[in-house]
Design an enzyme around this catalytic site. Structure first.
Site, PDB file in Angstrom:
ATOM      1  N   GLY A   1       0.834  -1.342   0.132  1.00 21.43           N
ATOM      2  CA  GLY A   1      -0.351  -0.098  -0.108  1.00 21.43           C
ATOM      3  C   GLY A   1       0.990   1.285   0.403  1.00 21.43           C
ATOM      4  O   GLY A   1       1.793   1.398  -0.604  1.00 21.43           O
ATOM      5  N   CYS A   2       0.588   2.630   0.479  1.00 17.27           N
ATOM      6  CA  CYS A   2       0.653   3.774   0.693  1.00 17.27           C
ATOM      7  C   CYS A   2       1.951   3.370   1.047  1.00 17.27           C
ATOM      8  O   CYS A   2       2.159   2.950   2.091  1.00 17.27           O
ATOM      9  CB  CYS A   2       0.126   4.674   1.453  1.00 17.27           C
TER      10      CYS A   2
END
Length: 211
Positions: free
Chosen positions: A54-55
């Protein structure tokens, strides 16, 4: 969708953005937490892991806090476009995921230890997203740097799938393949949550233990 392109679909190689032969931005010299170089393979005998969950802002922090981690960086990998920018990666047309590159001392921690951190700090069943972050750049990936890592990554997925299934989750969608190229992200992304301590980058852990 951006101009008819679905960001949650991997682009075809021949339709990916062309990129450029060399990087056109700075990365930074010293890690703001460890004090060690950012662009490094570490001292002799150290190992490298590349993981996408993810981020990358929050995930980098998760890994630099682990014992035995000598340096971390964030970057782009798993796709086609050479030397991409963040803006290009956000279009979904590079094929790259946001990833964390971890340089670690195997006498203190192990790849297996890092895999436990990986699985327990995101939801690997979400396909081309994490939470509200949607697009191929946010997909779950393990990009291995040796045949041994590849075998361990695949075994860890199967082990964690058992735990996820018991907890009512679906199939793990994590992509596991050998690393081809890793491209460092821009300097402002490196150790982002040190530079921006109130920055937004949530973890999407399921609460399911790797055991």
């Amino acid at each position: 969708m951006i101009f008819g392109f679905d960001k949650t679909a991997m682009p075809e190689r021949e339709k990916a953005l062309p990129g450029r032969p060399t990087r056109e931005f700075a990365v930074g010299d010293k890690h703001l937490v460890t004090g060690n170089p950012i662009e490094t393979d570490g001292p002799e005998g150290f190992e490298v892991a590349v993981l996408g969950l993810g981020c990358f802002w929050g995930e980098e922090k998760t890994f630099w806090e682990q014992p035995g981690v000598w340096s971390t960086s964030v970057g782009y990998a798993g796709g086609y476009t050479p030397n991409p920018t963040y803006e290009e990666t956000c279009t979904g047309r590079t094929g790259h995921a946001e990833v964390v590159r971890v340089v670690f001392d195997p006498s203190v921690t192990s790849y297996d230890d890092l895999l436990k951190v990986f699985w327990e700090n995101h939801d690997p069943t979400q396909g081309m997203r994490q939470g509200n972050d949607r697009g191929s750049q946010y997909r779950s990936v393990l990009l291995t740097t040796s045949p041994e890592q590849q075998a361990k990554a695949e075994a860890s997925r199967d082990r964690y799938q058992e735990q996820m299934t018991k907890s009512g989750y679906g199939r793990i969608t994590t992509e596991i393949k050998p690393l081809q190229d890793y491209y460092y992200a821009e300097e402002y992304h490196q150790q982002y949550l040190v530079k921006n301590p109130f920055g937004y980058c949530p973890l999407h852990a399921t609460g399911v233990s790797y055991a």
